[in-house]
Motif scaffolding. Structure first.
Motif, PDB file in Angstrom:
ATOM      1  N   VAL A 177     -38.118  36.904  10.570  1.00 55.76           N
ATOM      2  CA  VAL A 177     -37.595  35.829   9.712  1.00 55.76           C
ATOM      3  C   VAL A 177     -37.502  36.311   8.270  1.00 55.76           C
ATOM      4  CG1 VAL A 177     -38.166  33.586   8.686  1.00 55.76           C
ATOM      5  CG2 VAL A 177     -38.292  33.898  11.163  1.00 55.76           C
ATOM      6  N   ASN A 178     -38.553  36.961   7.781  1.00 60.47           N
ATOM      7  CA  ASN A 178     -38.522  37.460   6.410  1.00 60.47           C
ATOM      8  C   ASN A 178     -37.416  38.490   6.210  1.00 60.47           C
ATOM      9  OD1 ASN A 178     -40.590  35.873   5.430  1.00 60.47           O
ATOM     10  ND2 ASN A 178     -42.185  37.386   5.866  1.00 60.47           N
ATOM     11  N   ALA A 179     -37.234  39.364   7.203  1.00 65.09           N
ATOM     12  CA  ALA A 179     -36.176  40.364   7.104  1.00 65.09           C
ATOM     13  C   ALA A 179     -34.800  39.713   7.138  1.00 65.09           C
ATOM     14  CB  ALA A 179     -36.304  41.376   8.236  1.00 65.09           C
ATOM     15  N   GLN A 180     -34.646  38.656   7.950  1.00 64.74           N
ATOM     16  CA  GLN A 180     -33.365  37.961   7.996  1.00 64.74           C
ATOM     17  C   GLN A 180     -33.071  37.265   6.664  1.00 64.74           C
ATOM     18  OE1 GLN A 180     -30.510  37.119  10.771  1.00 64.74           O
ATOM     19  NE2 GLN A 180     -30.154  37.519   8.609  1.00 64.74           N
ATOM     20  N   VAL A 181     -34.085  36.686   6.054  1.00 67.74           N
ATOM     21  CA  VAL A 181     -33.908  36.092   4.719  1.00 67.74           C
ATOM     22  C   VAL A 181     -33.457  37.163   3.736  1.00 67.74           C
ATOM     23  CG1 VAL A 181     -35.139  35.062   2.764  1.00 67.74           C
ATOM     24  CG2 VAL A 181     -35.532  34.203   5.079  1.00 67.74           C
ATOM     25  N   SER A 182     -34.107  38.329   3.769  1.00 67.20           N
ATOM     26  CA  SER A 182     -33.702  39.433   2.902  1.00 67.20           C
ATOM     27  C   SER A 182     -32.284  39.883   3.206  1.00 67.20           C
ATOM     28  CB  SER A 182     -34.663  40.609   3.075  1.00 67.20           C
ATOM     29  OG  SER A 182     -34.207  41.748   2.374  1.00 67.20           O
ATOM     30  N   GLY A 183     -31.943  39.911   4.491  1.00 67.10           N
ATOM     31  CA  GLY A 183     -30.652  40.439   4.902  1.00 67.10           C
ATOM     32  C   GLY A 183     -29.468  39.570   4.531  1.00 67.10           C
ATOM     33  N   ILE A 184     -29.666  38.246   4.413  1.00 71.11           N
ATOM     34  CA  ILE A 184     -28.510  37.383   4.169  1.00 71.11           C
ATOM     35  C   ILE A 184     -28.633  36.534   2.910  1.00 71.11           C
ATOM     36  CG2 ILE A 184     -29.371  35.520   5.644  1.00 71.11           C
ATOM     37  CD1 ILE A 184     -25.678  36.598   5.021  1.00 71.11           C
ATOM     38  N   PHE A 185     -29.843  36.170   2.501  1.00 71.80           N
ATOM     39  CA  PHE A 185     -29.976  35.290   1.344  1.00 71.80           C
ATOM     40  C   PHE A 185     -30.348  36.041   0.067  1.00 71.80           C
ATOM     41  CE2 PHE A 185     -31.204  32.086   4.787  1.00 71.80           C
ATOM     42  CZ  PHE A 185     -29.878  31.715   4.962  1.00 71.80           C
ATOM     43  N   ALA A 186     -30.980  37.200   0.179  1.00 73.00           N
ATOM     44  CA  ALA A 186     -31.223  38.015  -1.003  1.00 73.00           C
ATOM     45  C   ALA A 186     -29.874  38.441  -1.584  1.00 73.00           C
ATOM     46  CB  ALA A 186     -32.056  39.236  -0.658  1.00 73.00           C
ATOM     47  N   ALA A 187     -29.835  38.613  -2.897  1.00 69.24           N
ATOM     48  CA  ALA A 187     -28.589  38.927  -3.602  1.00 69.24           C
ATOM     49  C   ALA A 187     -27.544  37.838  -3.381  1.00 69.24           C
ATOM     50  CB  ALA A 187     -28.035  40.283  -3.187  1.00 69.24           C
ATOM     51  N   THR A 188     -28.014  36.642  -3.007  1.00 63.80           N
ATOM     52  CA  THR A 188     -27.130  35.499  -2.716  1.00 63.80           C
ATOM     53  C   THR A 188     -26.085  35.892  -1.677  1.00 63.80           C
ATOM     54  OG1 THR A 188     -27.447  34.951  -5.057  1.00 63.80           O
ATOM     55  CG2 THR A 188     -25.977  33.533  -3.819  1.00 63.80           C
ATOM     56  N   GLY A 189     -26.469  36.790  -0.759  1.00 63.74           N
ATOM     57  CA  GLY A 189     -25.572  37.198   0.314  1.00 63.74           C
ATOM     58  C   GLY A 189     -24.458  38.125  -0.119  1.00 63.74           C
ATOM     59  N   GLN A 190     -24.471  38.539  -1.376  1.00 60.40           N
ATOM     60  CA  GLN A 190     -23.379  39.351  -1.917  1.00 60.40           C
ATOM     61  C   GLN A 190     -23.706  40.834  -1.756  1.00 60.40           C
ATOM     62  OE1 GLN A 190     -21.750  36.712  -5.568  1.00 60.40           O
ATOM     63  NE2 GLN A 190     -23.946  37.062  -5.571  1.00 60.40           N
ATOM     64  N   SER A 191     -23.721  41.268  -0.517  1.00 60.61           N
ATOM     65  CA  SER A 191     -24.085  42.639  -0.176  1.00 60.61           C
ATOM     66  C   SER A 191     -23.247  43.096   0.997  1.00 60.61           C
ATOM     67  CB  SER A 191     -25.578  42.720   0.187  1.00 60.61           C
ATOM     68  OG  SER A 191     -25.906  43.979   0.717  1.00 60.61           O
ATOM     69  N   CYS A 192     -22.768  44.341   0.937  1.00 58.63           N
ATOM     70  CA  CYS A 192     -21.926  44.856   2.017  1.00 58.63           C
ATOM     71  C   CYS A 192     -22.712  44.989   3.318  1.00 58.63           C
ATOM     72  CB  CYS A 192     -21.301  46.184   1.623  1.00 58.63           C
ATOM     73  SG  CYS A 192     -22.497  47.455   1.155  1.00 58.63           S
ATOM     74  N   VAL A 193     -24.038  45.170   3.227  1.00 61.05           N
ATOM     75  CA  VAL A 193     -24.837  45.327   4.440  1.00 61.05           C
ATOM     76  C   VAL A 193     -25.504  44.018   4.855  1.00 61.05           C
ATOM     77  CG1 VAL A 193     -25.274  47.772   4.041  1.00 61.05           C
ATOM     78  CG2 VAL A 193     -26.881  46.071   3.138  1.00 61.05           C
ATOM     79  N   ALA A 194     -25.063  42.905   4.302  1.00 61.82           N
ATOM     80  CA  ALA A 194     -25.677  41.614   4.627  1.00 61.82           C
ATOM     81  C   ALA A 194     -25.745  41.414   6.134  1.00 61.82           C
ATOM     82  CB  ALA A 194     -24.874  40.481   3.988  1.00 61.82           C
ATOM     83  N   GLY A 195     -26.917  41.029   6.618  1.00 63.17           N
ATOM     84  CA  GLY A 195     -27.092  40.738   8.044  1.00 63.17           C
ATOM     85  C   GLY A 195     -26.575  39.347   8.336  1.00 63.17           C
ATOM     86  N   SER A 196     -25.268  39.202   8.372  1.00 66.63           N
ATOM     87  CA  SER A 196     -24.635  37.871   8.377  1.00 66.63           C
ATOM     88  C   SER A 196     -24.462  37.271   9.766  1.00 66.63           C
ATOM     89  CB  SER A 196     -23.270  37.945   7.687  1.00 66.63           C
ATOM     90  OG  SER A 196     -22.439  38.909   8.303  1.00 66.63           O
ATOM     91  N   ARG A 197     -24.773  38.065  10.832  1.00 66.09           N
ATOM     92  CA  ARG A 197     -24.672  37.535  12.199  1.00 66.09           C
ATOM     93  C   ARG A 197     -26.034  37.643  12.878  1.00 66.09           C
ATOM     94  NH1 ARG A 197     -21.112  40.292  15.872  1.00 66.09           N
ATOM     95  NH2 ARG A 197     -21.432  42.188  14.643  1.00 66.09           N
ATOM     96  N   LEU A 198     -26.739  36.551  12.960  1.00 64.86           N
ATOM     97  CA  LEU A 198     -28.011  36.509  13.682  1.00 64.86           C
ATOM     98  C   LEU A 198     -27.727  36.346  15.168  1.00 64.86           C
ATOM     99  CD1 LEU A 198     -31.075  36.253  14.045  1.00 64.86           C
ATOM    100  CD2 LEU A 198     -30.842  33.821  13.428  1.00 64.86           C
ATOM    101  N   ILE A 199     -28.224  37.292  15.960  1.00 66.22           N
ATOM    102  CA  ILE A 199     -28.087  37.273  17.415  1.00 66.22           C
ATOM    103  C   ILE A 199     -29.508  37.216  17.968  1.00 66.22           C
ATOM    104  CG2 ILE A 199     -27.149  38.501  19.418  1.00 66.22           C
ATOM    105  CD1 ILE A 199     -25.278  39.970  17.365  1.00 66.22           C
TER     106      ILE A 199
END
Length: 488
Positions: free
Chosen positions: A267-289
């Motif tokens: 959960v913490n990693a998913q928060v970092s992956g999509i909500f950190a940097a307000t989601g403005q990242s090329c590597v954003a983890g934007s698809r949770l499977i």
């Protein structure tokens, strides 16, 4: 308003025109930026070409180039907080992230400083006894580096660092959105002692600046970070000068969570992956499977984290979610969420802009379990919007992960080591993070394929990409050359 200048041939100037830069947190203009047009681009490329051919740079030893890069790294460290404050003001990225990231940017320059005199050629065990043959690695030439506004000092470092280490010269085009930190970086660079023209920094708009630069006959290589559509223009432009290209583009990165994962960590990693940097990242983890066995529990914990995130002005250390950089990004998020809901996606949390000044969009989760064709699953938001799908089997998870035209990053959370290795082999992406996410290092290359581009940035591979191989043949025999009409 604060005034910034472009940097060409070691000289600061205002550019052909000026334009306003706006503070994303309040929406008002705060600075005037130099707008480079054709004449400025021509001057920058000419300065870079002259520097590349000048003995001051061309005859400088690789060790001496490395020492200059070490000095640059030290100055970045000394000025990290100023750079961070400017990036926060001009782009809306929160200060706690810009401060940490820019401090680490110095390590990239230190890495390439140390690598400068370790870019080696090779001796070939040639099959002709009277010949010595070896390979020399020589600098490509003049590099056009084009960076977006997000993480721009980092994305510039992974181009400038290896390019200068290899002996190239650079014309860097900063994004017209939030260029302040790159223009301030020019002032820091100017203090180091590089020969004039080795690095030139401009900013401007597409037709009059970016297109002119990437199509210029004086450019040997284009290193571009941005979106696929702009990248297509860059590739078309490179047909004019036959420049080589490296493209680091966007992504729709899968974030796969199996039923045996450490849920709190994931959960913490998913928060970092999509909500950190307000989601403005090329590597954003934007698809949770996520495994259907734990989906409800996982989403509930993720929802709680999203709703408790501190949204606020980016220059406060307590802020965790800042504004989107531009109004256009905000509008795109609104439109894509609406289109996804219309296609059957369900809003778990968020989904609408905040009723406040600035470009604020809250952390948003869309459950697409009943909407496999929702546009949020295929289109990059570049914002804090997460799309969710459940799965029952490993094969299904892999199929969903690879159901994308992108291929930049991915994440896998599982305690099963053999399963992790199967996923590493099966996922089509340039980066696979296992039980972590959004970790970087100057030692490790990154990049993707498909709509995520080609080439690698970071690591030794990046430095080699800024070189060309020259094959040298030396005949060691004093005997007359044999039959002249037969190839040896």
């Amino acid at each position: 308003m604060q005034q910034f200048q472009q940097y060409i041939g070691g000289v600061f100037s205002d550019g052909s025109a000026r334009f306003e830069s706006h503070d994303p947190a309040i929406g008002t203009a705060w600075a005037m930026m130099p707008e480079a047009r054709t004449v400025d681009v021509e001057a920058a490329v000419a300065a870079a070409r002259a520097a590349f051919q000048s003995p001051d740079w061309a005859d400088m030893t690789a060790t001496a180039r490395g020492k200059l890069l070490y000095r640059l790294a030290d100055l970045i460290s000394e000025n990290a907080e100023t750079l961070a404050q400017l990036e926060t003001r001009d782009t809306g990225k929160i200060i706690r992230e810009t401060s940490a990231q820019i401090a680490y940017v110095a390590e990239y320059y230190r890495y390439y400083a140390g690598l400068a005199d370790k870019i080696e050629g090779a001796h070939l065990p040639i099959d002709k006894p009277d010949m010595e043959v070896w390979l020399r690695r020589e600098p490509l030439g003049v590099v056009a580096a084009v960076v977006p506004w997000n993480s721009q000092l980092f994305l510039a470092a992974v181009k400038i660092g290896p390019a200068l280490a290899a002996g190239c010269t650079v014309v860097l085009k900063a994004s017209e959105d939030g260029p302040a930190p790159m223009l301030e970086f020019a002032r820091i660079f100017d203090q180091v002692g590089f020969p004039p023209g080795v690095l030139n920094i401009i900013t401007g708009f597409g037709a009059d600046c970016g297109a002119v630069l990437t199509a210029h006959s004086g450019i040997d290589h284009v290193a571009f970070t941005g979106g696929p559509e702009t990248a297509r223009h860059v590739v078309r432009n490179s047909a004019e000068n036959l420049a080589s290209t490296s493209l680091e583009l966007g992504g729709k990165s899968p974030f796969i969570v199996f039923e045996d994962a450490d849920i709190d960590s994931a959960v913490n990693a998913q928060v970092s992956g999509i909500f950190a940097a307000t989601g403005q990242s090329c590597v954003a983890g934007s698809r949770l499977i996520v495994s259907n066995q734990i989906k409800d529990v996982f989403l509930q914990r993720l929802k709680e984290k999203a709703e408790s995130a501190q949204i606020g002005v980016p220059d406060k250390r307590t802020t965790e979610i800042g504004p989107l950089c531009t109004k256009a990004q905000l509008n795109r998020a609104v439109d894509l969420v609406a289109a996804s809901v219309a296609a059957g996606a369900q809003i778990v949390t968020g989904g609408a802009p905040l009723d406040r000044e600035g470009n604020f969009f809250p952390p948003t989760i869309l459950d697409c379990s009943k909407a496999p064709d929702a546009p949020c699953l295929s289109e990059e938001f570049f914002g804090p919007v997460l799309s969710v799908r459940g799965f029952d089997t490993e094969a299904e998870a892999l199929a969903i992960a690879n159901d994308t035209a992108h291929g930049l990053a991915s994440g896998v959370f599982t305690r099963d080591l053999t399963r992790a290795h199967r996923m590493i082999r099966g996922i089509r992406a340039g980066i696979v993070w296992v039980n972590t996410y959004r970790a970087v290092s100057p030692i490790a290359p990154f990049g993707g394929h498909g709509l995520s581009g080609h080439g690698r940035e970071g690591g030794l591979e990046a430095a080699l990409d800024y070189t060309k191989v020259k094959t040298v043949w030396l005949r060691t025999s004093d005997d007359p050359i044999p039959e002249p009409f037969v190839m040896r």
